[in-house]
Scaffold this active site. Structure first.
Site, PDB file in Angstrom:
ATOM      1  N   TRP A 101       0.819  -1.218   0.000  1.00 35.42           N
ATOM      2  CA  TRP A 101       0.000   0.000   0.000  1.00 35.42           C
ATOM      3  C   TRP A 101       0.850   1.263   0.000  1.00 35.42           C
ATOM      4  O   TRP A 101       0.479   2.261  -0.621  1.00 35.42           O
ATOM      5  CB  TRP A 101      -0.990  -0.017   1.171  1.00 35.42           C
ATOM      6  CG  TRP A 101      -2.078  -1.011   0.911  1.00 35.42           C
ATOM      7  CD1 TRP A 101      -2.295  -2.181   1.573  1.00 35.42           C
ATOM      8  CD2 TRP A 101      -3.063  -0.968  -0.144  1.00 35.42           C
ATOM      9  NE1 TRP A 101      -3.351  -2.857   1.009  1.00 35.42           N
ATOM     10  CE2 TRP A 101      -3.842  -2.139  -0.043  1.00 35.42           C
ATOM     11  CE3 TRP A 101      -3.353  -0.063  -1.161  1.00 35.42           C
ATOM     12  CZ2 TRP A 101      -4.894  -2.415  -0.918  1.00 35.42           C
ATOM     13  CZ3 TRP A 101      -4.405  -0.338  -2.039  1.00 35.42           C
ATOM     14  CH2 TRP A 101      -5.164  -1.499  -1.906  1.00 35.42           C
ATOM     15  N   ASP A 172      -1.112   6.504   6.412  1.00 36.13           N
ATOM     16  CA  ASP A 172      -2.275   5.738   5.985  1.00 36.13           C
ATOM     17  C   ASP A 172      -2.580   4.692   7.062  1.00 36.13           C
ATOM     18  O   ASP A 172      -1.965   3.628   7.094  1.00 36.13           O
ATOM     19  CB  ASP A 172      -1.946   5.062   4.643  1.00 36.13           C
ATOM     20  CG  ASP A 172      -3.034   4.112   4.196  1.00 36.13           C
ATOM     21  OD1 ASP A 172      -4.085   4.021   4.860  1.00 36.13           O
ATOM     22  OD2 ASP A 172      -2.829   3.456   3.149  1.00 36.13           O
ATOM     23  N   LYS A 196     -12.440  -1.356   7.586  1.00 36.19           N
ATOM     24  CA  LYS A 196     -11.756  -2.385   8.371  1.00 36.19           C
ATOM     25  C   LYS A 196     -12.091  -2.234   9.857  1.00 36.19           C
ATOM     26  O   LYS A 196     -12.694  -3.119  10.441  1.00 36.19           O
ATOM     27  CB  LYS A 196     -10.254  -2.322   8.135  1.00 36.19           C
ATOM     28  CG  LYS A 196      -9.902  -2.650   6.673  1.00 36.19           C
ATOM     29  CD  LYS A 196      -8.658  -1.977   6.223  1.00 36.19           C
ATOM     30  CE  LYS A 196      -8.476  -1.891   4.727  1.00 36.19           C
ATOM     31  NZ  LYS A 196      -8.710  -3.084   3.954  1.00 36.19           N
TER      32      LYS A 196
END
Ligand code: PLP
Length: 360
Positions: A101, A172, A196
């Protein structure tokens, strides 16, 4: 029969929250309509929105000098949002690459600047690891530093708290927000897709230091512009109201569990239990160095990969869903976010031990 969902996202929501949402679905607050159907500008929804923000602020102890924005666009939206809002007149930013990511954020940032990529991936004792923060070589002219503390796919985490003086740190936190206490004051901006640890997909939370507003690029779409969103209380366009409402219920549930400190302790127990079973024999394997192991996403391989299919079939039949690893990594992955109870991890580790006894 109980089902536990180990999906990396969209992920399991607390059962209590889903039950409440189900009860309120068609008749919310006695209005005879669903929360999805009321105006985001009406007093009923404004109250939901404000309470959600207050609870989120309480949970993370967010200083009043920070704005909280409820956005569209997911984590990937913020891969663009960060440079578009924070580059100012600079042409570069530091991007730490420790996994899938973080590298994806770099790819998006290249559209707006020339990132200085700090490759932090290292091998320690044959295991995948991340260079400690003190070894990250920041550049002098960077507008900000960006990193991803929890790599959802790689199962790699950076547990250190950043301490880079005046450098503006952005992160992030999509797959670890609210799973442990966080010193927000160390960051210029934090963002997280909701799907999530917060609620359903469609909502993204941004926490941004107020003095960083007002620097967006002319080309920044208004719906990604932190200043526009802040000036309009995150209602410049129609926000994802149902996701915002559900996030609010999750925040209340988290407070009832004892907040982020309590979640941290349960999350630690869950992760330790699962890693202990992986490490106990050669039948299972995790190839991340202990210091960088994620507590949220735990990839593991079977020594004999020809058993993968059987493992997945039998685990699914036992009510343990979505354990297939990401296609980039293979094997298995158990995502054990806040909503996964300790009993779920116990059920998984019992199954793993039983499978090993029968097939090992
Ligand atoms: N960042 C991290 C750490 C993620 O785990 C994900 C998705 O799983 C993303 C970003 C991308 O999020 P989205 O799909 O909301 O754009």
């Amino acid at each position: 029969s109980q089902v536990y969902n180990f999906s990396s996202g969209p992920a399991m929501l607390p059962a209590e929250v889903l039950k409440q949402a189900q009860q309120e679905l068609c008749d919310w607050q006695g209005l005879g309509t669903s929360v999805m159907e009321v105006s985001h500008r009406g007093k009923e929804f404004i109250q939901v929105a404000e309470e959600a923000e207050k609870d989120f602020r309480d949970l993370l102890n967010i200083p009043s000098s920070y704005k909280v924005l409820f956005c569209h666009g997911g984590g990937r939206g913020q891969f663009a949002g960060i440079p578009l809002n924070l580059l100012g007149d600079k042409t570069t930013a530091d991007y730490v690459d420790a996994g899938y990511w973080a590298a994806s954020a770099v790819k998006e940032a290249r559209k707006y600047c020339t990132p200085n990529v700090i490759d932090a991936k290292v091998t320690v004792d044959g295991l995948r690891a991340v260079k400690p923060m003190r070894e990250w070589q920041l550049s002098d002219d960077a507008a900000y530093l960006h990193y991803c503390p929890n790599e959802t796919i790689d199962g790699i985490a950076i547990h250190e708290t950043p301490d880079f003086g005046d450098a503006i740190v952005t992160a992030d936190f999509s797959s670890s927000i609210l799973s442990h206490p966080l010193d927000v004051s160390r960051y210029g901006a934090i963002y997280a897709g909701a799907q999530k640890n917060i609620g359903p997909a469609g909502l993204t939370l941004v926490i941004v230091r107020e003095d960083l507003l007002g620097k967006s690029q002319t080309a920044c779409p208004s719906i990604l512009d932190y200043t526009v969103l802040s000036d309009n209380d995150s209602m410049f366009n129609t926000p994802p109201t149902f996701a915002w409402y559900l996030a609010g219920l999750v925040f209340k549930w988290l407070k009832k569990q004892g907040g982020v400190a309590a979640m941290n302790s349960i999350n630690q127990q869950k992760a330790e239990l699962l890693y202990s079973i992986i490490d106990r024999s050669d039948f299972y394997r995790n190839d991340v160095s202990p210091a960088n192991r994620s507590r949220m996403n735990i990839p593991f391989q079977l020594a004999d990969s020809s058993l993968d299919k059987l493992f997945l079939e039998e685990s699914f039949a036992a009510g343990l869903h979505a354990l297939k690893g990401h296609r980039v990594v293979g094997g298995m992955r158990a995502s054990i976010y806040n909503a996964m109870p300790l009993e779920g991890v116990k059920a998984l580790t019992d199954f793993m031990q039983d499978f090993e006894r029968r097939r090992g």
